[in-house]
Enzyme design. Structure first.
Site, PDB file in Angstrom:
ATOM      1  CB  CYS A  96      -0.917  -0.008   1.209  1.00 29.37           C
ATOM      2  SG  CYS A  96      -2.140   1.518   1.525  1.00 29.37           S
ATOM      3  CB  CYS A 110      -9.408  10.214   5.794  1.00 30.86           C
ATOM      4  SG  CYS A 110      -7.483   9.615   5.236  1.00 30.86           S
ATOM      5  CB  CYS A 328      -8.066   2.113   4.754  1.00 33.49           C
ATOM      6  SG  CYS A 328      -7.761   1.123   3.419  1.00 33.49           S
TER       7      CYS A 328
HETATM    8  N1  SAH Z   1      -6.827   9.502  -1.293  1.00 32.17           N
HETATM    9  C1  SAH Z   1      -7.271   8.112  -1.840  1.00 32.17           C
HETATM   10  C2  SAH Z   1      -6.336   7.085  -1.476  1.00 32.17           C
HETATM   11  C3  SAH Z   1      -6.115   7.183  -0.116  1.00 32.17           C
HETATM   12  S1  SAH Z   1      -7.453   6.541   1.028  1.00 32.17           S
HETATM   13  C4  SAH Z   1      -8.892   7.645  -1.817  1.00 32.17           C
HETATM   14  O1  SAH Z   1      -9.568   8.483  -1.126  1.00 32.17           O
HETATM   15  O2  SAH Z   1      -9.159   6.795  -2.457  1.00 32.17           O
HETATM   16  C5  SAH Z   1      -7.548   4.949   0.845  1.00 32.17           C
HETATM   17  C6  SAH Z   1      -8.776   4.188   1.233  1.00 32.17           C
HETATM   18  O3  SAH Z   1      -9.018   4.449   2.755  1.00 32.17           O
HETATM   19  C7  SAH Z   1     -10.024   5.190   0.632  1.00 32.17           C
HETATM   20  O4  SAH Z   1     -11.069   4.350   0.206  1.00 32.17           O
HETATM   21  C8  SAH Z   1     -10.477   6.069   1.624  1.00 32.17           C
HETATM   22  O5  SAH Z   1     -11.793   6.417   1.749  1.00 32.17           O
HETATM   23  C9  SAH Z   1     -10.276   5.082   3.094  1.00 32.17           C
HETATM   24  N2  SAH Z   1     -10.097   5.674   4.276  1.00 32.17           N
HETATM   25  C10 SAH Z   1     -10.037   7.036   4.843  1.00 32.17           C
HETATM   26  N3  SAH Z   1     -10.067   6.946   6.006  1.00 32.17           N
HETATM   27  C11 SAH Z   1     -10.517   5.768   6.485  1.00 32.17           C
HETATM   28  C12 SAH Z   1     -10.913   5.115   7.775  1.00 32.17           C
HETATM   29  N4  SAH Z   1     -10.898   6.111   8.709  1.00 32.17           N
HETATM   30  N5  SAH Z   1     -11.413   4.107   7.792  1.00 32.17           N
HETATM   31  C13 SAH Z   1     -11.514   3.112   6.669  1.00 32.17           C
HETATM   32  N6  SAH Z   1     -10.960   3.695   5.407  1.00 32.17           N
HETATM   33  C14 SAH Z   1     -10.766   4.912   5.394  1.00 32.17           C
END
Ligand code: SAH
Length: 339
Positions: A96, A110, A328
Site C-alpha cells: 500500500c 481520514c 486505511c
Molecule cells: N485518496 C485516495 C487514497 C487514500 S485513502 C482515496 O481517497 O481513495 C484509501 C482508502 O481508505 C479510501 O477508500 C478512503 O476512503 C479509505 N479511508 C479513509 N479513512 C478511512 C478510515 N478512517 N477508515 C477506513 N477507511 C478509510
C-alpha cells in the site's frame, strides 16, 4: 589546478561510459552507495562518491501488527516522512503506497487529511516504496510483491504525472514487470483525471472512495465534493469504462447514523446502474478525535442483501494493521521520530 579540472573531465567521460552499469546498480539492485558497485573501478567509484549523491528513500521504523501487516515509516531526502504498508496474506503480498506527503482533500473520517498537504511525492519516491517493499517481502517471505494499491497517504490523481510515471516503471519488464491488473489506483473521485486515465490508456485498476451516493451526505463527510457533483463523477466513470474493460471497485464505509438507511442503499444501487462495479464494504478504522462509528452488522448485512438482488458483487472487508495505525485512513506518521 588545470590538471585537476582535466582529471575530473576525464572521470566524467568515463562515468558516461558506465552510465548503464550505475543505473542498473541503483534501479535494479537497489544499491544506495557507489562503493558497492563492484564492477566499476575503484577510482571511478571514489570520483562518484565525491561528486554525486544517490537520493533514495529509506525505511526509518518498521512496525508489525498482530495480523502480520508491516507499517514502514519512510524517510525522504528532505527529511519528510510518509508511510508505506506491506500486507501479507497466504497467497498475496500487497504493497500500500503513498502518493503525497499529507493530503489536500478533507475527508472527515481520514487521519491523513488532518495533516494537510506538504508536497507531492516525486516519481522516484513512489517507485522506491514499491522497490523497498518488494525487497522486504522477498527477505521476510521469500516471495515478491503480488499487488500494489495506491491507498496510502495522499490523493494519487492530484499527483497524476508522477504516479503514472512510477506506475510505468513498476510495469516495465526491466524493472519490476508488474501487470496492470495487479495495480489499483484509489481515488476520492477527481473526474478530470479519471477521464485522463482513460485518454492516456492507463490500464491499471481503479477504485473510487464513494462512501455515499447521496449528494448531501457525501458533501458532509467529504466536503471537497461540493464542487464535484455525483453525476459529474459518474459521467467520468462511464467514460473510463468505455476505454478500460476492467470492473471498477467502489469503496464504501457504512457509518452509524450517517449512511445506514434504506434510502442510502437505494441511492447506491441507482449510482451503480450503467457501471460494471464490485463493491467493497470497508470497516471504519477509528482515528484520533474521530466522531464516526461503524454501522452495526444488521445494517451492513442489509446493504449486502439489497445489492446482491441487483447482481452487484459485494465483499465485506475487514481491515488489517489497525493495532499499529496502519489500516486505511489511519496513516498520519504516528510512529514518527522527531529530530
Ligand atoms: N485518496 C485516495 C487514497 C487514500 S485513502 C482515496 O481517497 O481513495 C484509501 C482508502 O481508505 C479510501 O477508500 C478512503 O476512503 C479509505 N479511508 C479513509 N479513512 C478511512 C478510515 N478512517 N477508515 C477506513 N477507511 C478509510
Amino acid at each position: 589546478m588545470f590538471y585537476c579540472i582535466y582529471l575530473n573531465i576525464i572521470f566524467f567521460l568515463v562515468f558516461l561510459l558506465h552510465l548503464d552499469q550505475v543505473y542498473n546498480w541503483i534501479w535494479k539492485k537497489g544499491i544506495h552507495s557507489f562503493d558497492l558497485m563492484t564492477n566499476i573501478s575503484k577510482e571511478l567509484r571514489s570520483f562518484l562518491e565525491l561528486n554525486f549523491e544517490i537520493n533514495r528513500v529509506k525505511f526509518d521504523i518498521s512496525q508489525k501488527s498482530i495480523d502480520g501487516t508491516i507499517k514502514n515509516s519512510v524517510r525522504l531526502n528532505d527529511n519528510n516522512l510518509i508511510e508505506a504498508v506491506l500486507i501479507p496474506t497466504n497467497n498475496r503480498k500487497t504493497a500500500c503506497v503513498s502518493s503525497q506527503v499529507g493530503c489536500s482533500l478533507n475527508c472527515e473520517f481520514c487521519a491523513t487529511s488532518k495533516m494537510k498537504i506538504i508536497r507531492n511525492l516525486k516519481k522516484e519516491e513512489i517507485f522506491d516504496q514499491v522497490f523497498l517493499m518488494n525487497k522486504q517481502s522477498l527477505n521476510l517471505y521469500n516471495k515478491p510483491l503480488t499487488n500494489i494499491v495506491f491507498m496510502g497517504m495522499g490523493e494519487p490523481l492530484l499527483n497524476y504525472n508522477n504516479v503514472i510515471a512510477a506506475v510505468n516503471k513498476i510495469m516495465d519488464p526491466s524493472f519490476l514487470g508488474f501487470s496492470s491488473s495487479r495495480i489499483t489506483i484509489s481515488t476520492s473521485g477527481i473526474p478530470k483525471f479519471i477521464k485522463k486515465l482513460a485518454d492516456d490508456g492507463v490500464k491499471t485498476r481503479l477504485a473510487i472512495s464513494l462512501h455515499s451516493a447521496r449528494e448531501e451526505i457525501r458533501k458532509k463527510i467529504m466536503p471537497f465534493t461540493t464542487k464535484i457533483p455525483l453525476n459529474t463523477l459518474k459521467e467520468s466513470l462511464v467514460y473510463w469504462q468505455s476505454r478500460n474493460k476492467k470492473k471498477l471497485t467502489l469503496e464504501y464505509i457504512v457509518f452509524d447514523s450517517i449512511n445506514d438507511l434504506k434510502e442510502d442503499i437505494y441511492a447506491l444501487i441507482e449510482f451503480c446502474k450503467g457501471l460494471r462495479v464490485k463493491l467493497n464494504l470497508i470497516e471504519y478504522n477509528p482515528i484520533e478525535n474521530g466522531v464516526f462509528k461503524n454501522a452495526n452488522n444488521k445494517a451492513i448485512e442489509l446493504y449486502k442483501k439489497e445489492l446482491m438482488k441487483y447482481k452487484i458483487t459485494v465483499t465485506i472487508r475487514k481491515s488489517r494493521g489497525k493495532d499499529i495505525n496502519a489500516a486505511c485512513g489511519q496513516l498520519v506518521n504516528k510512529s514518527r521520530k522527531f529530530f
